[in-house]
Design a protein around this motif. Structure first.
Motif, mmCIF file in Angstrom:
data_model
loop_
_atom_site.group_PDB
_atom_site.id
_atom_site.type_symbol
_atom_site.label_atom_id
_atom_site.label_comp_id
_atom_site.label_asym_id
_atom_site.label_seq_id
_atom_site.Cartn_x
_atom_site.Cartn_y
_atom_site.Cartn_z
ATOM 1 N N ARG A 7 -34.278 -90.988 9.954
ATOM 2 C CA ARG A 7 -35.199 -91.766 10.794
ATOM 3 C C ARG A 7 -36.589 -91.786 10.182
ATOM 4 N NH1 ARG A 7 -35.514 -89.108 16.161
ATOM 5 N NH2 ARG A 7 -37.141 -90.656 16.434
ATOM 6 N N HIS A 8 -37.075 -90.631 9.755
ATOM 7 C CA HIS A 8 -38.414 -90.531 9.183
ATOM 8 C C HIS A 8 -38.546 -91.384 7.915
ATOM 9 C CE1 HIS A 8 -42.269 -88.862 8.062
ATOM 10 N NE2 HIS A 8 -41.770 -88.557 6.886
ATOM 11 N N ILE A 9 -37.569 -91.317 7.042
ATOM 12 C CA ILE A 9 -37.596 -92.091 5.793
ATOM 13 C C ILE A 9 -37.627 -93.584 6.101
ATOM 14 C CG2 ILE A 9 -36.284 -92.707 3.725
ATOM 15 C CD1 ILE A 9 -35.209 -89.761 3.800
ATOM 16 N N ILE A 10 -36.788 -94.022 7.029
ATOM 17 C CA ILE A 10 -36.737 -95.443 7.385
ATOM 18 C C ILE A 10 -38.053 -95.887 8.010
ATOM 19 C CG2 ILE A 10 -35.647 -97.136 8.912
ATOM 20 C CD1 ILE A 10 -32.977 -95.618 8.369
ATOM 21 N N GLU A 11 -38.581 -95.100 8.929
ATOM 22 C CA GLU A 11 -39.833 -95.471 9.588
ATOM 23 C C GLU A 11 -40.984 -95.577 8.585
ATOM 24 O OE1 GLU A 11 -38.790 -93.742 14.030
ATOM 25 O OE2 GLU A 11 -40.135 -92.582 12.746
ATOM 26 N N CYS A 43 -37.151 -95.961 14.771
ATOM 27 C CA CYS A 43 -35.734 -95.850 14.430
ATOM 28 C C CYS A 43 -35.126 -94.849 15.395
ATOM 29 C CB CYS A 43 -35.600 -95.381 12.990
ATOM 30 S SG CYS A 43 -33.896 -95.185 12.442
ATOM 31 N N THR A 44 -34.146 -95.288 16.173
ATOM 32 C CA THR A 44 -33.519 -94.398 17.145
ATOM 33 C C THR A 44 -32.020 -94.319 16.886
ATOM 34 O OG1 THR A 44 -33.329 -96.236 18.703
ATOM 35 C CG2 THR A 44 -35.231 -94.813 18.951
ATOM 36 N N VAL A 45 -31.448 -93.201 17.269
ATOM 37 C CA VAL A 45 -30.009 -92.990 17.099
ATOM 38 C C VAL A 45 -29.322 -93.385 18.401
ATOM 39 C CG1 VAL A 45 -28.199 -91.326 16.579
ATOM 40 C CG2 VAL A 45 -30.438 -91.107 15.476
ATOM 41 N N ASN A 46 -28.398 -94.320 18.302
ATOM 42 C CA ASN A 46 -27.619 -94.761 19.463
ATOM 43 C C ASN A 46 -26.575 -93.698 19.820
ATOM 44 O OD1 ASN A 46 -28.892 -97.347 19.641
ATOM 45 N ND2 ASN A 46 -27.645 -98.041 17.932
ATOM 46 N N PRO A 47 -26.039 -93.743 21.038
ATOM 47 C CA PRO A 47 -25.021 -92.766 21.444
ATOM 48 C C PRO A 47 -23.802 -92.713 20.509
ATOM 49 C CG PRO A 47 -25.806 -93.958 23.360
ATOM 50 C CD PRO A 47 -26.426 -94.616 22.149
ATOM 51 N N MET A 59 -30.740 -97.916 15.632
ATOM 52 C CA MET A 59 -31.439 -99.117 16.056
ATOM 53 C C MET A 59 -32.812 -99.065 15.391
ATOM 54 S SD MET A 59 -32.520 -100.628 19.780
ATOM 55 C CE MET A 59 -33.806 -99.436 20.115
ATOM 56 N N ILE A 60 -33.151 -100.140 14.680
ATOM 57 C CA ILE A 60 -34.420 -100.195 13.974
ATOM 58 C C ILE A 60 -35.231 -101.355 14.536
ATOM 59 C CG2 ILE A 60 -35.542 -100.568 11.747
ATOM 60 C CD1 ILE A 60 -33.041 -99.318 10.451
ATOM 61 N N LYS A 61 -36.456 -101.019 14.949
ATOM 62 C CA LYS A 61 -37.375 -102.036 15.455
ATOM 63 C C LYS A 61 -38.640 -101.971 14.604
ATOM 64 C CE LYS A 61 -40.215 -102.129 19.341
ATOM 65 N NZ LYS A 61 -40.447 -101.995 20.782
ATOM 66 N N VAL A 62 -38.976 -103.094 13.964
ATOM 67 C CA VAL A 62 -40.169 -103.177 13.135
ATOM 68 C C VAL A 62 -41.127 -104.136 13.833
ATOM 69 C CG1 VAL A 62 -41.073 -103.744 10.860
ATOM 70 C CG2 VAL A 62 -38.772 -102.802 11.065
ATOM 71 N N PHE A 63 -42.381 -103.715 13.963
ATOM 72 C CA PHE A 63 -43.334 -104.549 14.685
ATOM 73 C C PHE A 63 -44.735 -104.414 14.103
ATOM 74 C CE2 PHE A 63 -42.780 -100.519 16.767
ATOM 75 C CZ PHE A 63 -44.052 -100.098 17.127
ATOM 76 N N GLU A 64 -45.541 -105.427 14.360
ATOM 77 C CA GLU A 64 -46.933 -105.451 13.939
ATOM 78 C C GLU A 64 -47.710 -104.533 14.884
ATOM 79 O OE1 GLU A 64 -50.212 -105.847 12.133
ATOM 80 O OE2 GLU A 64 -48.569 -107.044 11.322
ATOM 81 N N PRO A 65 -48.365 -103.483 14.362
ATOM 82 C CA PRO A 65 -49.012 -102.509 15.246
ATOM 83 C C PRO A 65 -50.176 -103.072 16.067
ATOM 84 C CG PRO A 65 -49.469 -101.995 12.947
ATOM 85 C CD PRO A 65 -48.482 -103.114 12.962
#
Length: 79
Positions: free
Chosen positions: A8-12, A22-26, A31-37
């Motif tokens: 997760r850390h590497i991807i983020e 980046c969250t781990v699903n059950p 799930m990866i969400k990329v957004f403009e801060p």
């Protein structure tokens, strides 16, 4: 094997300067969400990425590269 936390850390970090969660699903997928801060505008949302093949730094880098390419092609399509 890379732990989910490290993965997760590497991807983020791979999407900087954009923000990424980046969250781990059950089921163990990501799930990866990329957004403009500054605006919270979502640039990319992928909900079920398998971690089965994400066992090396090269595989993770390839995933990040593919997702960045997808984001870039979507931006070009909208402009």
């Amino acid at each position: 094997m890379i732990s989910k936390l490290e993965l997760r850390h590497i991807i983020e970090c791979g999407f900087l300067p954009l923000s990424c969660t980046c969250t781990v699903n059950p089921d163990g997928s990501l799930m990866i969400k990329v957004f403009e801060p500054s605006t919270d505008r979502i640039e990319l949302l992928v909900t079920a990425i398998s971690t089965e093949n994400l066992t090396s730094s090269r595989a993770i880098a390839n995933l990040i590269g593919e997702l960045r390419s997808e984001m870039s092609s979507r931006k070009t399509a909208f402009h």
